[in-house]
Enzyme design. Structure first.
Site, PDB file in Angstrom:
ATOM      1  N   ASP A  74     -55.653 -62.422  -9.068  1.00 13.97           N
ATOM      2  CA  ASP A  74     -54.855 -62.922  -7.950  1.00 13.97           C
ATOM      3  C   ASP A  74     -53.691 -61.962  -7.741  1.00 13.97           C
ATOM      4  O   ASP A  74     -53.544 -60.976  -8.480  1.00 13.97           O
ATOM      5  CB  ASP A  74     -54.398 -64.360  -8.210  1.00 13.97           C
ATOM      6  CG  ASP A  74     -53.449 -64.450  -9.389  1.00 13.97           C
ATOM      7  OD1 ASP A  74     -53.026 -63.404  -9.914  1.00 13.97           O
ATOM      8  OD2 ASP A  74     -53.127 -65.573  -9.804  1.00 13.97           O
ATOM      9  N   SER A  75     -52.852 -62.251  -6.762  1.00 15.63           N
ATOM     10  CA  SER A  75     -51.818 -61.279  -6.403  1.00 15.63           C
ATOM     11  C   SER A  75     -50.476 -61.582  -7.050  1.00 15.63           C
ATOM     12  O   SER A  75     -49.525 -60.836  -6.876  1.00 15.63           O
ATOM     13  CB  SER A  75     -51.622 -61.312  -4.893  1.00 15.63           C
ATOM     14  OG  SER A  75     -51.109 -62.583  -4.532  1.00 15.63           O
ATOM     15  N   GLY A  76     -50.410 -62.692  -7.767  1.00 14.19           N
ATOM     16  CA  GLY A  76     -49.132 -63.076  -8.352  1.00 14.19           C
ATOM     17  C   GLY A  76     -48.281 -63.916  -7.418  1.00 14.19           C
ATOM     18  O   GLY A  76     -47.284 -64.490  -7.835  1.00 14.19           O
ATOM     19  N   GLY A  77     -48.682 -63.997  -6.155  1.00 13.99           N
ATOM     20  CA  GLY A  77     -47.891 -64.761  -5.186  1.00 13.99           C
ATOM     21  C   GLY A  77     -47.693 -66.202  -5.636  1.00 13.99           C
ATOM     22  O   GLY A  77     -46.566 -66.692  -5.705  1.00 13.99           O
ATOM     23  N   PHE A  78     -48.779 -66.842  -5.986  1.00 11.08           N
ATOM     24  CA  PHE A  78     -48.705 -68.255  -6.353  1.00 11.08           C
ATOM     25  C   PHE A  78     -47.770 -68.482  -7.539  1.00 11.08           C
ATOM     26  O   PHE A  78     -46.942 -69.394  -7.526  1.00 11.08           O
ATOM     27  CB  PHE A  78     -50.108 -68.794  -6.659  1.00 11.08           C
ATOM     28  CG  PHE A  78     -50.122 -70.261  -6.923  1.00 11.08           C
ATOM     29  CD1 PHE A  78     -50.038 -71.176  -5.871  1.00 11.08           C
ATOM     30  CD2 PHE A  78     -50.207 -70.757  -8.220  1.00 11.08           C
ATOM     31  CE1 PHE A  78     -50.043 -72.545  -6.113  1.00 11.08           C
ATOM     32  CE2 PHE A  78     -50.206 -72.121  -8.466  1.00 11.08           C
ATOM     33  CZ  PHE A  78     -50.133 -73.018  -7.409  1.00 11.08           C
ATOM     34  N   ASP A 128     -49.466 -62.646  -0.772  1.00 15.05           N
ATOM     35  CA  ASP A 128     -49.130 -63.553   0.324  1.00 15.05           C
ATOM     36  C   ASP A 128     -47.980 -64.461  -0.077  1.00 15.05           C
ATOM     37  O   ASP A 128     -47.645 -64.570  -1.249  1.00 15.05           O
ATOM     38  CB  ASP A 128     -50.350 -64.409   0.715  1.00 15.05           C
ATOM     39  CG  ASP A 128     -50.889 -65.212  -0.464  1.00 15.05           C
ATOM     40  OD1 ASP A 128     -50.508 -64.919  -1.629  1.00 15.05           O
ATOM     41  OD2 ASP A 128     -51.697 -66.115  -0.240  1.00 15.05           O
ATOM     42  N   ASP A 253     -62.094 -71.042  -8.277  1.00 15.64           N
ATOM     43  CA  ASP A 253     -61.480 -70.909  -9.600  1.00 15.64           C
ATOM     44  C   ASP A 253     -60.551 -72.085  -9.768  1.00 15.64           C
ATOM     45  O   ASP A 253     -60.030 -72.628  -8.782  1.00 15.64           O
ATOM     46  CB  ASP A 253     -60.660 -69.615  -9.711  1.00 15.64           C
ATOM     47  CG  ASP A 253     -59.293 -69.770  -9.077  1.00 15.64           C
ATOM     48  OD1 ASP A 253     -59.208 -69.725  -7.831  1.00 15.64           O
ATOM     49  OD2 ASP A 253     -58.303 -69.991  -9.799  1.00 15.64           O
ATOM     50  N   HIS A 322     -67.470 -77.090 -23.166  1.00 14.93           N
ATOM     51  CA  HIS A 322     -68.291 -78.064 -22.437  1.00 14.93           C
ATOM     52  C   HIS A 322     -67.967 -78.042 -20.948  1.00 14.93           C
ATOM     53  O   HIS A 322     -68.864 -77.953 -20.107  1.00 14.93           O
ATOM     54  CB  HIS A 322     -68.105 -79.485 -22.976  1.00 14.93           C
ATOM     55  CG  HIS A 322     -68.626 -80.475 -21.985  1.00 14.93           C
ATOM     56  ND1 HIS A 322     -69.967 -80.763 -21.857  1.00 14.93           N
ATOM     57  CD2 HIS A 322     -68.014 -81.135 -20.973  1.00 14.93           C
ATOM     58  CE1 HIS A 322     -70.146 -81.568 -20.833  1.00 14.93           C
ATOM     59  NE2 HIS A 322     -68.978 -81.820 -20.281  1.00 14.93           N
TER      60      HIS A 322
END
Lengths: 358, 358
Positions: A74-78, A128, A253, A322
């Site tokens: 991911d871009s790290g934005g979140f 983003d 994901d 599991h």
């Protein structure tokens, strides 16, 4: 989807390997038991620890972590917007302080592309802004415009730079727009100018009701090209995943299989089990007779309950294996059902089962 | 040593499976990767959780935990004296409160035999008092007399009762006597009247200097019969184990490989590694090129250091597997060296290496 580290058959669930390890799971078991085709890494976490110098000297995240199949970062934005401290958003990018040691950093679209070149994932995400799920229209619109300007800068930098480790990487744009149909349409149209190998849908499953998420998926997938993969970021429950597949999503994901597993929640093809419940106390049947992981048949519910209540690490390991195996089975089975034309009826039946608490 | 669940080749290290799981290790990996021949369970922990009813309904600990090789259970004595609260020692036994919920319990020699019949381990230990390592002579002598009276009661009860699950169990007496040679001799003589399948040596490695422990081993092993296995309880470092083997000890158990592993300490054939050290930061060599576990070659020191510092569960799993495999390799190699007559020289060389900090 074809990457430098192999082909990914969709629909597919991607286990989350936050700092370069899927929590509690050996890479061997991830590949052979869970049969993960591709895993995720978090740019924010990897940038802070182990850091760019180590990843570059190791020859990228694949070599650093000994994972030979595809990786998406991911871009790290979140994370910048949810984990970091003292963040300040400008046109240039986002200033923030590390949640680990308080050190100051700046993420810009260009910088995040360089970071992802160094990490060396096969699929890298655009940087983003992630507005909150409850953002009013005006904020959502301004945020989307910024995300689009940043997207142009991401592609500019990405196309100006080369892969560092001798294999190609793909940059995936993200469709934003909160819960506003016109913004979602605008974004799904905007991102196509980059003719990317796939398109992501971000900013969903952040608090809005599920029917609203499904509506947004229908709108966005009506605009995105059919022949490219669509990746719904950070989603979700097994039911969310089936409903999204029904609406044309290919990739998923989520930390749910591992995080909820660590807390004693098991997803099975017959419904959800809270293994802490008294009712499993003396249930010596296998954890999941239909399960595909080796743990499903080796261990009993009573034993897993005991380990969970006693706080044993092994409980988290068993539940994580599991749940991940179940998620991979679910998306794999969806693929088989799509190919043989029985997806629709199967999905309806599964949604009922998967919503049940056992 | 031959048990109902198979033969154990000595010298041997027994991984500790406190509440029915060796912390952080799948049974599959314990059997196939670590190649553990026998594991330990703690009576005190298993009695409190999952409790006797569940273990009996499951058909014993082997079936409950899905471990098919031999199991040894301690008597709970050590935990009652180190973990439990409000304990009160009488001739009858030991009253205590659970460290989990404060509930009141009484362990007697007879009761502990019944508990171990229900757990169903292959080798069960006598219930003894564990005096502190610093106990003065008078206390040590009184304690030893009590332990000997309890030992008679243990054998009385054990011989009056039958195994619950159709296979034989062996009761192992424990030689006590603190650091007092005459008490150790007396105890090593006393226990032989029961003609047991093996004899344990307890109350060592509880704070006394290592040379004193080795002296006690020489004294006790000079008295115990040569043709029966000798089990040194709760020991120890790799060097302790080699020195004890040199003095005639056959069996060992210790939480060190898993507990120290979880804290980032690795035992290798070249010395001890603190994986948190800065020096491993960019060391992309395998964790242990001579190691026998699959983790030794798959993962690098830099990666394991990163996971350890980030507090990732996988770090504990990797270190536990590595350390246990090393301990099993060490005792297995000692066996090969004894058989081919090169143990003495090899041991001297290894003691130097194993004491080094890398």
């Amino acid at each position: 989807m074809t990457t430098a580290h192999g082909r990914v058959e969709t629909p597919v669930f991607m286990p989350v390997g936050t700092v370069g390890s899927v929590k509690g799971v050996f890479h061997r078991d991830l590949a052979e038991d869970v049969q993960a085709q591709i895993i995720l890494g978090n740019t924010y976490h990897l940038y802070l620890r182990p850091g760019m110098e180590i990843l570059e000297r190791a020859g990228g995240l694949h070599r650093f972590s000994s994972w030979e199949r595809p990786i998406l970062t991911d871009s790290g934005g979140f994370q910048v917007f949810s984990l970091a401290e003292n963040r300040k958003l400008t046109e240039q990018g986002c200033h923030f302080r590390s949640h680990i040691d308080g050190s100051k950093h700046l993420f810009t679209p260009e910088g995040v592309m360089d970071i992802q070149r160094t990490i060396g994932a096969d699929l890298v995400m655009a940087f983003d802004e992630c507005p909150p799920g409850t953002a009013p229209y005006d904020y959502a619109k301004k945020s989307l415009d910024l995300t689009h300007r940043w997207l142009e800068r991401c592609f500019g930098q990405f196309r100006k730079t080369s892969p560092k480790y001798g294999y190609e990487q793909s940059l995936i744009p993200i469709v934003q727009g909160c819960v506003y149909p016109d913004l979602r349409v605008k974004s799904a149209e905007f991102v196509q100018q980059f003719d990317a190998d796939g398109y992501a849908i971000g900013g969903l499953a952040v608090g809005e009701p599920a029917p609203v998420m499904y509506e947004m998926l229908e709108i966005v997938n009506g605009v995105l090209p059919r022949e490219r993969s669509r990746y719904l970021m950070g989603v979700g429950t097994p039911v969310n995943i089936l409903e999204a597949i029904a609406r044309g999503v290919d990739m998923f994901d989520c930390v749910m299989p591992t995080r909820n597993g660590r807390n004693g929640m098991l997803f099975t093809s017959e419904g959800i089990i809270n293994i802490r419940n008294e009712k499993w106390r003396a249930d010596f049947s296998p954890i999941d007779p239909n399960g595909t992981s080796f743990v499903d048949k080796v261990y009993t519910k009573a034993y897993l309950r005991h380990l969970t209540i006693a706080g044993e690490m092994l409980a988290a390991q068993i539940a994580s294996l599991h749940n991940l195996s179940f998620y991979l089975w679910l998306t794999g089975e969806a693929r088989r059902r799509i190919l043989d034309g029985t997806f629709g009826a199967w999905k309806e039946e599964m949604v009922v089962k998967l919503s049940k608490r056992l």
